[in-house]
Every structure is written in C-alpha cells, then in structure tokens.
Design a protein around this motif. Structure first.
Motif, short mmCIF file in Angstrom:
data_model
loop_
_atom_site.label_atom_id
_atom_site.label_comp_id
_atom_site.label_asym_id
_atom_site.label_seq_id
_atom_site.Cartn_x
_atom_site.Cartn_y
_atom_site.Cartn_z
N ALA A 286 0.81 -1.15 0.10
CA ALA A 286 -0.11 -0.06 -0.06
C ALA A 286 0.92 1.33 -0.06
N ASP A 287 0.45 2.42 -0.67
CA ASP A 287 1.28 3.45 -0.95
C ASP A 287 0.17 4.67 -0.91
N PRO A 288 0.05 5.48 0.12
CA PRO A 288 0.78 5.38 1.36
C PRO A 288 0.48 4.24 2.17
N ALA A 289 1.48 3.96 3.22
CA ALA A 289 1.31 2.64 4.17
C ALA A 289 -0.11 2.65 4.71
N GLN A 290 -0.68 1.71 4.72
CA GLN A 290 -2.10 1.41 5.36
C GLN A 290 -1.91 0.28 6.46
N ILE A 291 -2.73 0.84 7.55
CA ILE A 291 -2.95 -0.30 8.88
C ILE A 291 -3.95 -1.32 8.16
N ASP A 292 -3.53 -2.55 8.23
CA ASP A 292 -4.33 -3.79 7.98
C ASP A 292 -5.17 -4.13 9.05
N ARG A 293 -4.27 -4.13 10.33
CA ARG A 293 -4.93 -4.26 11.58
C ARG A 293 -4.02 -3.93 12.88
N VAL A 294 -4.31 -4.04 13.99
CA VAL A 294 -3.79 -3.89 14.98
C VAL A 294 -4.07 -5.19 15.95
N SER A 295 -3.19 -5.75 16.54
CA SER A 295 -3.29 -6.65 17.58
C SER A 295 -2.56 -6.42 18.94
N TRP A 296 -3.32 -6.83 20.10
CA TRP A 296 -2.58 -6.12 21.40
C TRP A 296 -2.91 -7.10 22.34
N GLU A 297 -2.14 -6.94 23.46
CA GLU A 297 -2.42 -7.71 24.74
C GLU A 297 -2.20 -6.76 26.06
N GLY A 298 -2.92 -6.51 26.91
CA GLY A 298 -2.62 -5.79 27.75
C GLY A 298 -3.58 -5.81 28.88
N GLN A 299 -3.08 -5.23 29.98
CA GLN A 299 -4.13 -5.19 31.35
C GLN A 299 -4.25 -3.63 31.84
N GLY A 300 -5.30 -3.75 32.50
CA GLY A 300 -5.57 -2.27 33.15
C GLY A 300 -6.95 -1.85 33.35
N CYS A 301 -6.90 -0.79 33.72
CA CYS A 301 -8.65 -0.40 34.00
C CYS A 301 -9.51 -0.55 32.62
N SER A 302 -10.64 -0.18 32.68
CA SER A 302 -11.71 -0.24 31.87
C SER A 302 -11.39 0.71 30.64
N ILE A 303 -11.13 1.84 31.22
CA ILE A 303 -10.66 2.99 30.11
C ILE A 303 -9.64 2.62 29.30
N SER A 304 -8.53 2.33 29.93
CA SER A 304 -7.56 1.92 29.04
C SER A 304 -7.67 0.80 28.00
N GLN A 305 -8.45 -0.12 28.46
CA GLN A 305 -8.41 -1.35 27.68
C GLN A 305 -9.58 -1.22 26.49
N ALA A 306 -10.63 -0.34 26.87
CA ALA A 306 -11.81 -0.04 25.79
C ALA A 306 -11.08 1.15 24.80
N SER A 307 -10.29 2.02 25.23
CA SER A 307 -9.76 2.84 24.53
C SER A 307 -8.96 2.28 23.40
N ILE A 308 -8.12 1.14 23.86
CA ILE A 308 -7.33 0.48 22.71
C ILE A 308 -8.10 -0.41 21.69
N SER A 309 -9.33 -0.81 22.49
CA SER A 309 -10.25 -1.64 21.44
C SER A 309 -10.78 -0.78 20.51
N VAL A 310 -11.46 0.50 21.02
CA VAL A 310 -11.87 1.36 20.16
C VAL A 310 -10.95 1.87 18.90
N MET A 311 -9.90 2.12 19.55
CA MET A 311 -8.65 2.63 18.38
C MET A 311 -8.42 1.53 17.45
N SER A 312 -8.20 0.33 17.98
CA SER A 312 -8.05 -0.84 16.92
C SER A 312 -8.99 -0.77 15.87
N GLU A 313 -10.04 -0.77 16.34
CA GLU A 313 -11.38 -0.78 15.36
C GLU A 313 -11.64 0.24 14.52
#
Length: 184
Positions: free
Chosen positions: A53-80
C-alpha cells in the motif's frame, strides 16, 4: 448523568468486556510496549501493515494488555477505528483523539467528533486528568509502533546512525587477548 453519558459509559464497558483486536498475532511490522506508571495499565501492541500500500495502510492492530476499563476500551475502540486506514489518516485520528483529551470534557467540533466515531465516548474521561493517560495509552503505542515500522515520520525524529564500534575494526573477529599490530 445524562442519557448520552450513560450511553458512552456503556460503550466503554462493552469494549472493555469484549475488546476488538485483543490477542497478539504474528506478521506485524512493529511492536510497542507502553506502561502508564501512574496506575500500572500496560499494553503490548503490534501494528500490521497492508502489503504494497502507498501510502502505508494499517491492515490491523493486535494487542495484549491489562489495566482499567478505560485503557482497555480505548485500545479496543482505537483498534477498530484504524483498521484498514492509511497511516497518515490514522495519525490524524490520533491527533484528534489527543485534542479530545486536551478539551477536558468540552468535546470537539462536530466534524472532528464524527471522525472519531465511538472514540467520542471518552469525552467525559477528559474531565479527569488522572484518567487521560489511561485513554491515551493505546494511541501512544500505535504511534510508537508506526514510527518504529518506518511508516510514520514524527517531527523531530531523525534516524540515528549506528554507534561506532568500541573495538577497532582491525581487531574485530580476533582474539582480544592477542595484541594487535599498530599500522599507524
């Protein structure tokens, strides 16, 4: 609490319980590990870029994490939100989210909030300075991973030349106990 605030709170809880993109996968372009030292939230995020892809394109984001609902939900929303998005557009989304956090609960212009979609659910979080870092954790990891991959040039970031070898080139691969001739 208004009905909109209740809706936002429910959206955050839903994403925290059923996070999008959670579970590290291989084939990534770069990885970033970030920790919020204030509360201990952490994330290991991998960015997967679309081939050719040009420009570079995000295919997907994968992650593991732990923490409060806010941090985990924010990562989830961002990934989507960034899935399938060109990197420059993802950076605009990140900057818009950072602006939302700086707005301290006042929200943004309608166009900016429309761009953020479900991420506007974090508007209320911005009223609590101690929680802003929780919401920004995944976004910081994404930005770092994109920079590491070379897909994102951050202002003020320069490529660092490899450090000079502490061992003279003539002695590389030789026994350090054996004195080397000085050909100077």
């Amino acid at each position: 609490m208004s009905s909109m605030e209740q809706l936002y709170q429910q959206l955050i809880l839903d994403h925290a319980k059923s996070p999008h993109g959670k579970g590290l996968t291989d084939g990534h372009a770069a990885e970033s590990f970030q920790v919020n030292p204030t509360c201990g939230d952490e994330v290991r995020l991998r960015v997967h870029l679309a081939e050719g892809a040009d420009p570079a394109q995000i295919d997907r984001v994968s992650w593991e994490g732990q923490g409060c609902s806010i941090s985990q939900a924010s990562i989830s929303v961002m990934s989507e939100l960034v899935e399938g998005v060109p990197v420059p557009s993802a950076e605009v989304l990140g900057e818009t989210f950072r602006a939302l956090m700086r707005a301290r609960g006042e929200g943004l212009e309608e166009e900016a909030e429309d761009r953020l979609g479900d991420a506007t659910a974090f508007t209320g979080v911005a009223r609590y300075p101690a929680r802003i870092k929780c919401a920004l954790l995944g976004w910081a990891a994404l930005r770092d991973a994109l920079a590491q991959s070379g897909a994102l040039d951050l202002p003020g970031q320069e490529s660092t030349p490899a450090p000079a070898s502490p061992v003279p080139a003539a002695s590389v691969g030789t026994d350090p106990a054996t004195p080397q001739e000085d050909h100077a």
